[in-house]
Design a protein around this motif. Sequence first.
Motif, mmCIF file in Angstrom:
data_model
loop_
_atom_site.group_PDB
_atom_site.id
_atom_site.type_symbol
_atom_site.label_atom_id
_atom_site.label_comp_id
_atom_site.label_asym_id
_atom_site.label_seq_id
_atom_site.Cartn_x
_atom_site.Cartn_y
_atom_site.Cartn_z
ATOM 1 N N ALA A 85 10.951 12.186 12.859
ATOM 2 C CA ALA A 85 10.905 11.653 11.487
ATOM 3 C C ALA A 85 10.563 12.685 10.436
ATOM 4 N N GLY A 86 10.063 13.854 10.866
ATOM 5 C CA GLY A 86 9.597 14.813 9.883
ATOM 6 C C GLY A 86 10.138 16.208 10.061
ATOM 7 N N LYS A 87 11.317 16.319 10.653
ATOM 8 C CA LYS A 87 11.848 17.663 10.943
ATOM 9 C C LYS A 87 12.158 18.459 9.690
ATOM 10 N N ASN A 88 12.273 17.792 8.556
ATOM 11 C CA ASN A 88 12.499 18.507 7.296
ATOM 12 C C ASN A 88 11.235 18.596 6.446
ATOM 13 N N CYS A 89 10.099 18.187 7.026
ATOM 14 C CA CYS A 89 8.831 18.270 6.305
ATOM 15 C C CYS A 89 8.200 19.646 6.491
ATOM 16 N N ARG A 90 7.254 19.929 5.633
ATOM 17 C CA ARG A 90 6.404 21.107 5.779
ATOM 18 C C ARG A 90 4.975 20.652 5.552
ATOM 19 N N GLY A 91 4.014 21.467 5.962
ATOM 20 C CA GLY A 91 2.652 21.035 5.727
ATOM 21 C C GLY A 91 1.614 21.827 6.477
ATOM 22 N N LYS A 140 0.391 14.599 -11.471
ATOM 23 C CA LYS A 140 0.572 16.051 -11.568
ATOM 24 C C LYS A 140 -0.464 16.845 -10.779
ATOM 25 N N LYS A 141 -1.637 16.255 -10.503
ATOM 26 C CA LYS A 141 -2.654 16.983 -9.738
ATOM 27 C C LYS A 141 -2.587 16.689 -8.231
ATOM 28 N N VAL A 142 -1.650 15.848 -7.817
ATOM 29 C CA VAL A 142 -1.475 15.542 -6.392
ATOM 30 C C VAL A 142 -0.493 16.537 -5.795
ATOM 31 N N VAL A 143 -0.973 17.331 -4.836
ATOM 32 C CA VAL A 143 -0.154 18.414 -4.290
ATOM 33 C C VAL A 143 0.227 18.205 -2.829
ATOM 34 N N ALA A 144 -0.227 17.101 -2.213
ATOM 35 C CA ALA A 144 0.103 16.872 -0.801
ATOM 36 C C ALA A 144 -0.073 15.403 -0.450
ATOM 37 N N LEU A 145 0.553 15.017 0.670
ATOM 38 C CA LEU A 145 0.386 13.681 1.237
ATOM 39 C C LEU A 145 -0.478 13.829 2.480
ATOM 40 N N GLY A 146 -1.673 13.262 2.424
ATOM 41 C CA GLY A 146 -2.562 13.395 3.572
ATOM 42 C C GLY A 146 -3.947 12.848 3.262
ATOM 43 N N GLU A 147 -4.756 12.574 4.243
ATOM 44 C CA GLU A 147 -4.510 13.125 5.561
ATOM 45 C C GLU A 147 -3.896 12.052 6.434
ATOM 46 N N PHE A 179 2.517 6.991 10.645
ATOM 47 C CA PHE A 179 2.706 8.437 10.542
ATOM 48 C C PHE A 179 4.161 8.745 10.182
ATOM 49 N N ALA A 180 5.090 8.125 10.889
ATOM 50 C CA ALA A 180 6.513 8.352 10.610
ATOM 51 C C ALA A 180 6.886 7.889 9.212
ATOM 52 N N GLN A 181 6.372 6.746 8.788
ATOM 53 C CA GLN A 181 6.683 6.231 7.449
ATOM 54 C C GLN A 181 6.209 7.207 6.366
ATOM 55 N N GLN A 182 5.031 7.760 6.555
ATOM 56 C CA GLN A 182 4.500 8.682 5.551
ATOM 57 C C GLN A 182 5.237 10.013 5.555
ATOM 58 N N LEU A 183 5.715 10.438 6.710
ATOM 59 C CA LEU A 183 6.540 11.650 6.760
ATOM 60 C C LEU A 183 7.834 11.451 5.975
ATOM 61 N N VAL A 184 8.426 10.291 6.105
ATOM 62 C CA VAL A 184 9.661 9.995 5.372
ATOM 63 C C VAL A 184 9.393 10.019 3.865
ATOM 64 N N ILE A 185 8.283 9.439 3.448
ATOM 65 C CA ILE A 185 7.924 9.453 2.029
ATOM 66 C C ILE A 185 7.705 10.880 1.543
ATOM 67 N N ALA A 186 6.995 11.673 2.327
ATOM 68 C CA ALA A 186 6.721 13.057 1.939
ATOM 69 C C ALA A 186 8.013 13.847 1.763
ATOM 70 N N GLU A 187 8.948 13.665 2.678
ATOM 71 C CA GLU A 187 10.217 14.385 2.566
ATOM 72 C C GLU A 187 10.978 13.938 1.323
ATOM 73 N N ASP A 217 0.832 -1.200 0.000
ATOM 74 C CA ASP A 217 0.000 0.000 0.000
ATOM 75 C C ASP A 217 0.870 1.254 0.000
ATOM 76 N N LEU A 218 1.938 1.248 0.772
ATOM 77 C CA LEU A 218 2.828 2.408 0.816
ATOM 78 C C LEU A 218 3.544 2.599 -0.514
ATOM 79 N N SER A 219 3.865 1.495 -1.179
ATOM 80 C CA SER A 219 4.475 1.601 -2.511
ATOM 81 C C SER A 219 3.493 2.218 -3.497
ATOM 82 N N ARG A 220 2.232 1.814 -3.394
ATOM 83 C CA ARG A 220 1.206 2.386 -4.272
ATOM 84 C C ARG A 220 1.016 3.870 -3.976
ATOM 85 N N LEU A 221 1.101 4.249 -2.703
ATOM 86 C CA LEU A 221 0.999 5.658 -2.329
ATOM 87 C C LEU A 221 2.077 6.481 -3.031
#
Length: 256
Positions: A144-150, A86-93, A112-120, A75-79
Amino acid sequence: MRLFDTHCHLNDEAYREDLVEVLSRARTAGVEELLVVGCDLASSEEAIKLAEENHGIYAAVGFHPHEAAMVSADDLSRLEELLIHKKVVALGEIGLDYYYDHSPREIQRKLFAQQLVIAERMNKPVIIHAREAHADILQVLKDAGKNCRGVMHCYSGSAELTREYLNLNMYIAIGGPVTFTNAKKLPEVIKKIPAKRLLIETDSPYLTPHPFRGQRNEPAYLVRTALRISEILGVNPEEIADLTRTNAYACFQIDK
């Protein structure tokens, strides 16, 4: 007013029968752009479909904490594949929900941590759901997400929490609850949010603003939130509309 609803669930069953009319009412009310947010693979794929079919709609894809116990490595690979669209602008919720506890808390934190890593890694902002879990949300973000924004979605935290989230590169999104007659603390928190970090949203079909409480929420009601915030800040409603729309473009890296 020209408004951007930065969080709605038009992919929800609640709109199956009258989505065309809901979108028409949104446009009439001045809601020109909308971000449709996913909670699992099916709703994420539906969000993308809506974005492909409708001008002014964007998509966010991700796994809500309620779904954490059912999310696999595949599922995470599919994410990650969906995030390339091109129309996907964020990872959430994404995030943590200790009110309902539909999934074990340890599993929620791990996902939550895994998805933060993917987002970064994929340079996407995150949309964070936090319910009775702010301490752990902050800890996972720092670990896990200190370099993320959101975005802190449908925010209802304290002024102290607000400062912490702002320091972690978060925007603060305000929804319908700001219009509730019992919303005593939120107006004071809003006054402390820097102008460049303020967003507005409906979370449709949930959290319907006053005076429509008890009914299904929809993007057209975003006007009520904008008007209430303009009253709190003592500025023109168009100013709030322009500010929050511009902030949405910046947060989600939408070129306008």
